[in-house]
Design a protein around this motif. Structure first.
Motif, PDB file in Angstrom:
ATOM      1  N   TYR A   1     -11.573   5.815   4.078  1.00 10.47           N
ATOM      2  CA  TYR A   1     -11.083   4.850   3.096  1.00 10.47           C
ATOM      3  C   TYR A   1     -10.833   3.479   3.725  1.00 10.47           C
ATOM      4  O   TYR A   1     -10.952   2.455   3.048  1.00 10.47           O
ATOM      5  CB  TYR A   1      -9.817   5.382   2.427  1.00 10.47           C
ATOM      6  N   ALA A   2     -10.490   3.446   5.000  1.00 11.23           N
ATOM      7  CA  ALA A   2     -10.306   2.174   5.693  1.00 11.23           C
ATOM      8  C   ALA A   2     -11.630   1.651   6.241  1.00 11.23           C
ATOM      9  O   ALA A   2     -11.979   0.476   6.050  1.00 11.23           O
ATOM     10  CB  ALA A   2      -9.296   2.337   6.823  1.00 11.23           C
TER      11      ALA A   2
ATOM     12  N   SER B   1      -0.140   4.037  -3.006  1.00  8.78           N
ATOM     13  CA  SER B   1      -0.819   5.083  -2.238  1.00  8.78           C
ATOM     14  C   SER B   1      -1.397   6.170  -3.123  1.00  8.78           C
ATOM     15  O   SER B   1      -2.113   7.048  -2.640  1.00  8.78           O
ATOM     16  CB  SER B   1       0.165   5.711  -1.241  1.00  8.78           C
TER      17      SER B   1
ATOM     18  N   TYR C   1       0.814  -1.216   0.000  1.00  8.15           N
ATOM     19  CA  TYR C   1       0.000   0.000   0.000  1.00  8.15           C
ATOM     20  C   TYR C   1       0.851   1.272   0.000  1.00  8.15           C
ATOM     21  O   TYR C   1       0.416   2.318  -0.488  1.00  8.15           O
ATOM     22  CB  TYR C   1      -0.926  -0.018   1.218  1.00  8.15           C
TER      23      TYR C   1
ATOM     24  N   PHE D   1      -3.561   1.223   6.406  1.00  9.96           N
ATOM     25  CA  PHE D   1      -3.644   2.653   6.127  1.00  9.96           C
ATOM     26  C   PHE D   1      -2.604   3.414   6.942  1.00  9.96           C
ATOM     27  O   PHE D   1      -1.989   4.367   6.443  1.00  9.96           O
ATOM     28  CB  PHE D   1      -5.052   3.149   6.457  1.00  9.96           C
TER      29      PHE D   1
ATOM     30  N   THR E   1      -7.221  -4.295  -2.139  1.00 12.94           N
ATOM     31  CA  THR E   1      -8.031  -4.045  -0.945  1.00 12.94           C
ATOM     32  C   THR E   1      -8.923  -5.240  -0.623  1.00 12.94           C
ATOM     33  O   THR E   1      -9.032  -5.653   0.539  1.00 12.94           O
ATOM     34  CB  THR E   1      -8.906  -2.797  -1.139  1.00 12.94           C
TER      35      THR E   1
END
Length: 556
Positions: free
Chosen positions: A438-439, A59, A55, A234, A188
């Protein structure tokens, strides 16, 4: 206790194996009745941390953060001031127009339309390739393919440093977004399987099957495991990005001079630099990822058609997945708010005059705040075992605050994203209060989709997100063109946000688990031709095509 790496699913003590199994609210809901290819793999520490590390590279530093600045900078250099005859005066502090999509448009309008087209292309791709991910072992190859595309686009920016090449810059920007978003979506979606195969979660599954724990306790462990992976990934990404951006600050000091063209060159170099970082960060995951089993392909179905068929049946049976579709609606509207916040990025670029150094420092500000925000959110959630939905509602409130602040700038220029200091404050606010979306939103998806269908439904949610993403920019573009006010779209975004929060409050996660289980039971009978209305995965079952499964119950 038995080795947790063994694939053991035991029927609850209340279900005798010579009697029909009855699926009730208290029954085992973690098992999927659908046949799979291969055996489950226990998540290793090395695999987990390589997933986190990926990630840092994916990013969005190049394709999402700097590529739009590089491309928009070329548009401004190639454009002209609309207050004067076409092509006679370069863009300055006033407006900036360019001929694109068949007519003369403002640069802001071109940016929004291009983003909308990019998201539309992504939606089509998700429909075509999204079906591969839940069947067989195709998903890792899909992630790899889009990752390599993104690398190629990043290095391609080294050949686009002149205003006359703005069309090539447009193509690179669109391809970069497609590669980045698709790779991110399938990466994801992998966290659900990683979390479910953690040793402690598999141990809890065994205890639940043996009657040594209850469903509520297992659900809590499962929920926290998924939130842990989503939040820690994250956080690791944020910390890694700060290091990457700190190195970048030194690079920019060396390459940016008094030459006005040096800033344009720097933006292209940053995109290539981001691709190099991604290669380094992705290598461990591509090496250590275990190929987890997917569902068997249904009879008389190909990989190219199974996704469309599944989406058709999901809509046809939407009343059976009521909670999933309620969350889908909330995700659609709130996603529209965030995706169209590209308006803020556009405003930011104008205020700082595309200064690459300033954009980098603003990113450092935002990502440092992001690390703080995600860390605080996760620590509080873990400490008090707060459900995912409650965390998401709290997060959504701050998204509304952000949109409301943009509305302040409609009628005056002292506040409302018109000053450099506001963008420093915006980056900090966005990082701490908004970025956890986003998480948390991804963890929430995993709680309301059927087990074994995660990749299809994550792709489906991404399609819906992209649909909102190109509707929002098109609407915002029309609002800007008609009003002449770049802040006016915030009224549209605020209304969408309020509606989405109201819908989100209606989601019932407990009901969703039962709905998803019944949905899978229906598919086991309807698609795979099983002769039972009730299917339960049990331990010590005979292996059939690599699947431990027993069908018990009354034949239809």
């Amino acid at each position: 206790m038995e080795d947790p790496s063994e694939d053991k699913y035991l029927a609850p003590p209340t279900a005798r194996q010579d009697e029909p199994a009855r699926i009730t609210d208290q029954a085992t809901l973690f098992a999927s009745p659908l046949p799979i290819v291969g055996q489950r793999k226990t998540t290793t520490r090395k695999e987990l941390w390589s997933w986190y590390f990926y990630y840092v590279g994916n990013s969005g530093l190049g394709p999402f953060n700097f590529a739009i600045s590089a491309w928009q900078n070329l548009l401004y250099l190639a454009g002209w001031d609309p207050a004067f005859p076409r092509g006679t005066v370069s863009c300055g502090d006033g407006g900036c127009n360019l001929v694109a999509f068949g007519t003369e448009r403002s640069v802001n309008s071109i940016v929004l339309i291009t983003n909308g087209l990019s998201f539309a292309f992504q939606a089509v791709l998700f429909l075509i390739v999204g079906s591969f991910a839940d069947y067989g072992v195709w998903r890792p190859h899909i992630t790899t393919a889009f990752t390599i595309l993104s690398w190629a686009v990043g290095f391609g920016w080294l050949g686009v440093m002149e205003p006359s090449k703005w069309q090539a810059g447009t193509a690179l920007y669109v391809l970069g977004l497609i590669g980045y978003q698709c790779a991110l979506t399938f990466w994801t979606a992998a966290f659900v399987g990683l979390a479910r195969d953690l040793p402690e979660v598999k141990e809890s599954e065994e205890q639940l099957a043996k009657g040594e724990t209850d469903q509520k306790s297992h659900d809590k462990i499962d929920m926290l495991a998924r939130n842990r992976l989503a939040n820690v990934s994250f956080f690791v990404c944020s910390v890694g990005e700060i290091v990457v951006l700190a190195i970048l600050a030194g690079i920019l000091e060396a390459i940016i001079t008094d030459d006005p063209d040096s800033n344009t060159r720097a933006l292209s170099i940053v995109c290539a630099y981001a691709a190099g970082v991604w290669i380094i960060c992705a290598a461990p995951w591509l090496l250590f990822e275990q190929y987890r089993p997917g569902n068997q392909l249904p009879p008389n179905t190909s990989y190219f058609t199974v996704g469309i068929k599944q989406i058709y049946h999901a809509f046809r049976l939407c009343l059976r997945l009521k909670q999933t579709f309620i969350y889908l609606a909330a995700y659609f509207f709130l996603g529209d708010c965030l995706n169209t916040v590209v308006v803020i990025a556009t405003l930011q670029n104008e205020v700082v005059s595309y200064d690459t150094k300033m954009l980098n420092y603003l990113l450092i500000d935002g990502i440092a705040a992001q690390a703080i925000g995600i860390g605080i959110f996760w620590l509080v959630q873990r400490r008090y075992a707060i459900p995912t939905k409650m965390m998401l509602l709290f997060n959504a409130f701050w998204i509304l605050v952000l949109c409301a602040w943009g509305c302040v700038g409609i009628t005056q220029s002292k506040l409302g994203f018109h000053n450099k200091w506001e963008f420093w404050a915006y980056q900090a606010f966005y990082g701490i209060f908004v970025c956890p979306w986003y998480a948390i939103s991804q963890a929430m998806i995993s709680e309301v989709v059927p087990r074994g269908k995660e990749f299809l439904f994550f792709a489906f949610f991404s399609i819906i997100g992209k649909t909102s993403s190109f509707i929002g920019p098109f609407v915002s573009s029309a609002i800007i063109d008609r009003s002449g006010n770049t802040n006016m779209p915030f009224t549209f975004l605020l209304g969408l946000g309020v509606v989405s929060v109201g819908i989100l409050a209606c989601v019932n996660v407990d009901k969703s688990r039962i709905e998803c289980r019944k949905y899978l039971e229906d598919e086991a009978v309807r698609v795979y031709g099983m002769n039972s209305a009730e299917v339960l995965i049990v331990g010590d079952a005979k292996e059939m095509d690599g699947v431990r499964a027993v069908v018990i119950g009354e034949d239809k």
